[in-house]
Design a protein around this motif. Structure first.
Motif, PDB file in Angstrom:
ATOM      1  N   THR A 288      46.743  -9.374  -8.556  1.00  0.00           N
ATOM      2  CA  THR A 288      45.844 -10.480  -8.221  1.00  0.00           C
ATOM      3  C   THR A 288      46.317 -11.123  -6.932  1.00  0.00           C
ATOM      4  OG1 THR A 288      47.145 -12.010  -9.559  1.00  0.00           O
ATOM      5  CG2 THR A 288      45.241 -10.996 -10.608  1.00  0.00           C
TER       6      THR A 288
ATOM      7  N   THR B 264      47.608  -2.449  -8.641  1.00  0.00           N
ATOM      8  CA  THR B 264      46.607  -3.398  -9.122  1.00  0.00           C
ATOM      9  C   THR B 264      47.313  -4.744  -9.265  1.00  0.00           C
ATOM     10  OG1 THR B 264      45.580  -1.622 -10.388  1.00  0.00           O
ATOM     11  CG2 THR B 264      44.917  -3.868 -10.925  1.00  0.00           C
TER      12      THR B 264
ATOM     13  N   ASN C  16      50.171   2.520 -10.832  1.00  0.00           N
ATOM     14  CA  ASN C  16      49.643   3.686 -11.551  1.00  0.00           C
ATOM     15  C   ASN C  16      49.421   3.369 -13.034  1.00  0.00           C
ATOM     16  OD1 ASN C  16      49.760   5.223  -9.187  1.00  0.00           O
ATOM     17  ND2 ASN C  16      51.880   5.784  -9.587  1.00  0.00           N
TER      18      ASN C  16
ATOM     19  N   ARG D 155      50.613  -3.887 -11.526  1.00  0.00           N
ATOM     20  CA  ARG D 155      50.586  -2.551 -12.121  1.00  0.00           C
ATOM     21  C   ARG D 155      50.684  -1.498 -11.023  1.00  0.00           C
ATOM     22  NH1 ARG D 155      49.308  -2.114 -17.375  1.00  0.00           N
ATOM     23  NH2 ARG D 155      48.507  -3.966 -18.410  1.00  0.00           N
TER      24      ARG D 155
ATOM     25  N   ARG E  39      45.338   1.909  -2.912  1.00  0.00           N
ATOM     26  CA  ARG E  39      46.153   3.124  -2.934  1.00  0.00           C
ATOM     27  C   ARG E  39      47.004   3.132  -1.669  1.00  0.00           C
ATOM     28  NH1 ARG E  39      42.534   7.170  -3.464  1.00  0.00           N
ATOM     29  NH2 ARG E  39      42.844   7.265  -5.693  1.00  0.00           N
TER      30      ARG E  39
ATOM     31  N   ASP F 125      41.601   0.593   0.275  1.00  0.00           N
ATOM     32  CA  ASP F 125      41.113  -0.386  -0.687  1.00  0.00           C
ATOM     33  C   ASP F 125      40.128   0.300  -1.631  1.00  0.00           C
ATOM     34  OD1 ASP F 125      40.676  -2.732  -2.002  1.00  0.00           O
ATOM     35  OD2 ASP F 125      40.109  -3.879  -0.226  1.00  0.00           O
TER      36      ASP F 125
ATOM     37  N   ALA G  70      38.832  -1.100  -4.503  1.00  0.00           N
ATOM     38  CA  ALA G  70      37.861  -2.078  -4.997  1.00  0.00           C
ATOM     39  C   ALA G  70      37.859  -3.240  -4.006  1.00  0.00           C
ATOM     40  CB  ALA G  70      38.228  -2.558  -6.384  1.00  0.00           C
TER      41      ALA G  70
ATOM     42  N   VAL H  45      41.134  -9.719  -8.002  1.00  0.00           N
ATOM     43  CA  VAL H  45      41.923  -8.561  -8.412  1.00  0.00           C
ATOM     44  C   VAL H  45      41.792  -7.504  -7.325  1.00  0.00           C
ATOM     45  CG1 VAL H  45      42.198  -6.750 -10.142  1.00  0.00           C
ATOM     46  CG2 VAL H  45      41.587  -9.075 -10.841  1.00  0.00           C
ATOM     47  N   ARG H  46      42.924  -7.052  -6.814  1.00  0.00           N
ATOM     48  CA  ARG H  46      42.936  -6.030  -5.761  1.00  0.00           C
ATOM     49  C   ARG H  46      43.403  -4.713  -6.359  1.00  0.00           C
ATOM     50  NH1 ARG H  46      42.885  -8.116  -0.442  1.00  0.00           N
ATOM     51  NH2 ARG H  46      42.280  -5.987  -0.022  1.00  0.00           N
ATOM     52  N   VAL H  47      42.730  -3.639  -6.013  1.00  0.00           N
ATOM     53  CA  VAL H  47      43.120  -2.285  -6.409  1.00  0.00           C
ATOM     54  C   VAL H  47      43.217  -1.481  -5.122  1.00  0.00           C
ATOM     55  CG1 VAL H  47      42.544  -0.252  -7.767  1.00  0.00           C
ATOM     56  CG2 VAL H  47      41.896  -2.515  -8.591  1.00  0.00           C
TER      57      VAL H  47
ATOM     58  N   VAL I 249      48.898   3.839  -6.866  1.00  0.00           N
ATOM     59  CA  VAL I 249      47.785   2.888  -6.953  1.00  0.00           C
ATOM     60  C   VAL I 249      48.330   1.572  -7.495  1.00  0.00           C
ATOM     61  CG1 VAL I 249      45.567   2.388  -8.029  1.00  0.00           C
ATOM     62  CG2 VAL I 249      46.109   4.719  -7.319  1.00  0.00           C
TER      63      VAL I 249
END
Length: 128
Positions: free
Chosen positions: A61, A59, A41, A39, A70, A90, A92, A66-68, A57
């Motif tokens: 795996t 998102t 944004n 994903r 920017r 990072d 999250a 799960v990595r989020v 941003v």
């Protein structure tokens, strides 16, 4: 007007950026991850050629986590890890794996000696 050859690009392919930021070892692995579901944004992206830029941003795996993140800047090359970590923020951080049950410990007894084996055989003979 022609773009200045020394200026950094405004957008970059998502698979190339993930590879430069060292999330994946090869660009083909990054392309597979994008095709598998990623994903940008909040919008699902399935094409590795999707263009991303600073402020986007992501998102996705990575190894069951799960990595989020920017995107802070677009890189020029795939450099060392500290340089790659400067490309993103990072949002999250990956969580530590939950503690798993301990495997049974080895008691150190090892293989029985010849004397132990003979005593074991004698005890079996008595029981029969």
């Amino acid at each position: 007007m022609a773009a200045d050859p020394d200026s950094p690009p405004l957008k970059l392919r998502i698979d190339k950026w993930l590879w430069q930021a060292r999330f994946f070892k090869t660009r083909s692995l990054a392309a597979k991850a994008v095709s598998g579901g990623l994903r940008v944004n909040g919008t699902s992206v399935s094409k590795p050629a999707f263009a991303v830029g600073p402020g986007d941003v992501l998102t996705f795996t990575q190894a069951r986590a799960v990595r989020v993140i920017r995107i802070a800047v677009l890189g020029d090359r795939r450099g060392p890890a500290p340089e790659a970590q400067a490309l993103y923020e990072d949002l999250a951080p990956p969580q530590a794996d939950p503690p798993q049950a301990q495997a049974p410990r080895y008691d150190g007894g090892g293989r029985p000696t010849k004397r132990d084996r003979r005593m074991l055989d004698r005890s079996r003979d008595v029981l029969e």
